[in-house]
Design a protein around this motif. Structure first.
Motif, short mmCIF file in Angstrom:
data_model
loop_
_atom_site.label_atom_id
_atom_site.label_comp_id
_atom_site.label_asym_id
_atom_site.label_seq_id
_atom_site.Cartn_x
_atom_site.Cartn_y
_atom_site.Cartn_z
N THR A 34 0.83 -1.21 0.00
CA THR A 34 0.00 0.00 0.00
C THR A 34 0.87 1.25 0.00
O THR A 34 0.61 2.21 -0.74
CB THR A 34 -0.92 0.01 1.24
OG1 THR A 34 -1.76 -1.13 1.21
CG2 THR A 34 -1.78 1.27 1.26
N LEU A 35 1.91 1.26 0.83
CA LEU A 35 2.78 2.42 0.91
C LEU A 35 3.52 2.65 -0.41
O LEU A 35 3.72 3.79 -0.83
CB LEU A 35 3.79 2.26 2.05
CG LEU A 35 3.21 2.39 3.46
CD1 LEU A 35 4.24 1.96 4.49
CD2 LEU A 35 2.75 3.81 3.73
N ALA A 36 3.90 1.57 -1.09
CA ALA A 36 4.58 1.70 -2.38
C ALA A 36 3.64 2.32 -3.41
O ALA A 36 4.05 3.15 -4.23
CB ALA A 36 5.07 0.33 -2.85
N ALA A 37 2.35 1.95 -3.34
CA ALA A 37 1.37 2.51 -4.26
C ALA A 37 1.16 4.00 -4.00
O ALA A 37 1.07 4.81 -4.93
CB ALA A 37 0.05 1.76 -4.14
N VAL A 38 1.08 4.37 -2.71
CA VAL A 38 0.93 5.78 -2.35
C VAL A 38 2.15 6.58 -2.83
O VAL A 38 2.01 7.66 -3.40
CB VAL A 38 0.77 5.93 -0.82
CG1 VAL A 38 0.83 7.40 -0.42
CG2 VAL A 38 -0.54 5.31 -0.36
N CYS A 39 3.32 6.02 -2.59
CA CYS A 39 4.56 6.67 -2.99
C CYS A 39 4.58 6.91 -4.50
O CYS A 39 4.89 8.00 -4.98
CB CYS A 39 5.75 5.80 -2.58
SG CYS A 39 7.36 6.45 -3.06
N GLY A 40 4.21 5.87 -5.27
CA GLY A 40 4.20 6.00 -6.72
C GLY A 40 3.21 7.04 -7.20
O GLY A 40 3.50 7.82 -8.12
N ARG A 41 2.01 7.06 -6.59
CA ARG A 41 0.99 8.02 -7.00
C ARG A 41 1.44 9.46 -6.73
O ARG A 41 1.28 10.34 -7.58
CB ARG A 41 -0.32 7.74 -6.27
CG ARG A 41 -1.47 8.63 -6.75
CD ARG A 41 -2.77 8.33 -6.05
NE ARG A 41 -2.84 8.92 -4.72
CZ ARG A 41 -2.97 8.22 -3.59
NH1 ARG A 41 -3.04 6.90 -3.64
NH2 ARG A 41 -3.03 8.83 -2.42
N LEU A 42 2.00 9.69 -5.56
CA LEU A 42 2.39 11.05 -5.19
C LEU A 42 3.52 11.58 -6.06
O LEU A 42 3.52 12.74 -6.47
CB LEU A 42 2.80 11.09 -3.72
CG LEU A 42 1.70 10.82 -2.69
CD1 LEU A 42 2.27 10.74 -1.28
CD2 LEU A 42 0.62 11.90 -2.77
N THR A 43 4.49 10.76 -6.36
CA THR A 43 5.64 11.22 -7.15
C THR A 43 5.29 11.32 -8.63
O THR A 43 5.74 12.24 -9.31
CB THR A 43 6.84 10.29 -6.96
OG1 THR A 43 6.46 8.94 -7.22
CG2 THR A 43 7.37 10.40 -5.53
N SER A 44 4.48 10.41 -9.14
CA SER A 44 4.14 10.48 -10.56
C SER A 44 3.20 11.63 -10.86
O SER A 44 3.29 12.26 -11.91
CB SER A 44 3.50 9.17 -11.02
OG SER A 44 2.27 8.94 -10.34
N THR A 45 2.30 11.94 -9.93
CA THR A 45 1.38 13.07 -10.13
C THR A 45 2.15 14.37 -10.25
O THR A 45 1.88 15.21 -11.10
CB THR A 45 0.39 13.19 -8.95
OG1 THR A 45 -0.34 11.96 -8.86
CG2 THR A 45 -0.57 14.34 -9.16
N ALA A 46 3.13 14.56 -9.40
CA ALA A 46 3.91 15.80 -9.42
C ALA A 46 4.81 15.88 -10.64
O ALA A 46 5.05 16.95 -11.17
CB ALA A 46 4.73 15.92 -8.15
N SER A 47 5.29 14.74 -11.12
CA SER A 47 6.25 14.73 -12.22
C SER A 47 5.65 15.27 -13.51
O SER A 47 6.37 15.73 -14.39
CB SER A 47 6.76 13.31 -12.45
OG SER A 47 7.46 12.85 -11.32
N ALA A 48 4.33 15.25 -13.63
CA ALA A 48 3.69 15.72 -14.85
C ALA A 48 3.86 17.22 -15.04
O ALA A 48 3.83 17.72 -16.16
CB ALA A 48 2.20 15.37 -14.81
#
Length: 411
Positions: A136-150
């Motif tokens: 779950t934490l890995a999924a949260v981490c991925g969502r937060l970083t990928s959203t900002a990268s756009a």
């Protein structure tokens, strides 16, 4: 006298280095944020120790440009998880970032939060390490970083409330950059841990120094059997306790500063003897000495300042030396009241430990109630804490100089 209460909690990097502090303030009766009061009094710059400070604040405080007066990069404004992006707030963030400031957002759980609308504008996101398992934490981490990268550089992630080894391992594996929580204040004891002989001798000497029937000459004879400890303590007392006045012997030091002060410096030497390999180790030593100094000021009601100091210091030495506290106490003769407080949480000094733990967790209301029950002036609590920070910085600086002759203290 301070009108606010604050406490600092360390933030560590992935390698164990100390990268900053979170500063927590109490709710002010007049509605003024504790940061404003602490900045105006100079306390803010004192307690952050030249490191960045994460300061939780409402969007309004940021919009009002309250943080622009601070040194650029000194305050990282931490916005709550229910904050939503609007033009006024985005413009305020832009002003603060243009002045060299950084902004962070809190993220309480695994679900999408309102504050994620601010991801393109912030540098840090703090996530509750208890929000789920490693997946779950890995999924949260991925969502937060990928959203900002756009739309810009991805924010760095802080794992908050790291309380167990499982929390640390899961967040580290997920790519978190920084960590904070009680896990770092209570590392697991090492089965084969041991202490240097000088440390054992110093701890035994602490017990003897408390005994009024033991003469200064007897103490001098004991410490003279250990050349390393003699050298360290003479340098420590010379450089710190007496402002550079010459001290030629332990007996002279005792006569000049008294036994309570001698006990304090001896205790600092014990704590500083821990070979600190990481920022976590160094911070544990600092916390132990700082807690000792904080408790020492809670005199009254029949409580002895020297015993208060030792109770505070020893309450964290199990983490400092990676040894069970009962084994540490077997090596030094403390009073029955001190042992009761440390091992049983009973007796006249137990509530002093309860006070320290409440205050260090930012539970100011509970700490105030305990202080009141102890007959301690509640208006002086923050001054006691600030004094402990100042004293500890000076004492540990002197202790390190004693261990490493010729080392220059940072200005």
């Amino acid at each position: 006298m301070s009108d606010f209460c604050l406490v600092r909690q360390p933030v560590f990097g992935s390698t164990g280095s100390l990268i900053g502090y979170e500063l927590r303030f109490n709710e002010s009766e007049d509605g003024q944020h504790g940061f404003v009061q602490s900045f105006l009094s100079g306390t803010f710059d004192l307690v952050r120790n030249r490191l960045p400070a994460f300061v939780a604040a409402s969007p309004t405080l940021l919009i009002e440009d309250a943080f622009l007066a601070a040194e650029p990069g000194s305050a990282i404004v931490l916005l709550p998880s229910d904050t939503t992006a609007d033009d006024v707030l985005v413009e305020a963030i832009a002003r603060y970032r243009a002045a060299g400031g950084l902004v962070a957002i809190d993220h309480k759980g695994a679900e999408v939060s309102a504050a994620e609308s601010l991801l393109p504008y912030v540098s840090w996101v703090r996530v509750d390490a208890r929000a789920g398992n490693a997946e779950t934490l890995a999924a949260v981490c991925g969502r937060l970083t990928s959203t900002a990268s756009a739309s810009g550089a991805a924010p760095k992630l802080i794992a908050a409330h790291v309380e167990e080894i499982e929390h640390y391992e899961a967040t580290l594996a997920s790519g978190f950059h920084a960590f904070q929580g009680s896990f770092f204040s209570r590392p697991e004891p090492l089965p084969s841990a041991d202490m240097p002989q000088s440390t054992v001798a110093a701890m035994r000497l602490m017990g003897l120094a408390r005994d009024g029937n033991v003469s200064d000459r007897q103490l001098e004879d004991v410490i003279a059997t250990d050349p390393v400890l003699t050298f360290q303590l003479l340098r420590l007392v010379n450089s710190a306790a007496l402002g550079g006045r010459g001290v030629a012997s332990i007996g002279q030091a005792l006569r000049l500063i008294g036994r309570n002060a001698f006990l304090r410096w001896l205790a600092v030497a014990v704590a500083a003897a821990r070979k600190s390999k990481t920022g976590v180790d160094q911070e544990l030593v600092r916390q132990a000495v700082e807690r000792g100094r904080l408790l020492e000021q809670l005199v009254g009601g029949g409580r002895d300042s020297g015993t208060l100091f030792l109770v505070g210091l020893f309450s964290l030495l199990d983490s400092v030396f990676r040894m069970p506290l009962s084994e540490i106490l077997d090596r030094v003769v403390l009073s029955a009241e001190a042992n009761d407080a440390l091992l049983e949480r009973s007796g006249p000094y137990a509530n002093a430990l309860d006070f320290a733990e409440s205050y260090e967790l930012g539970l100011f209301e509970n700490a105030t109630i305990i202080a009141k029950d102890m007959g301690v002036d509640q208006s002086k609590i923050n001054d006691f804490y600030t004094n402990a920070i100042i004293w500890t910085a000076e004492a540990l600086g002197a202790a390190l100089e004693a261990q490493q002759p010729g080392m220059k203290r940072a200005s």
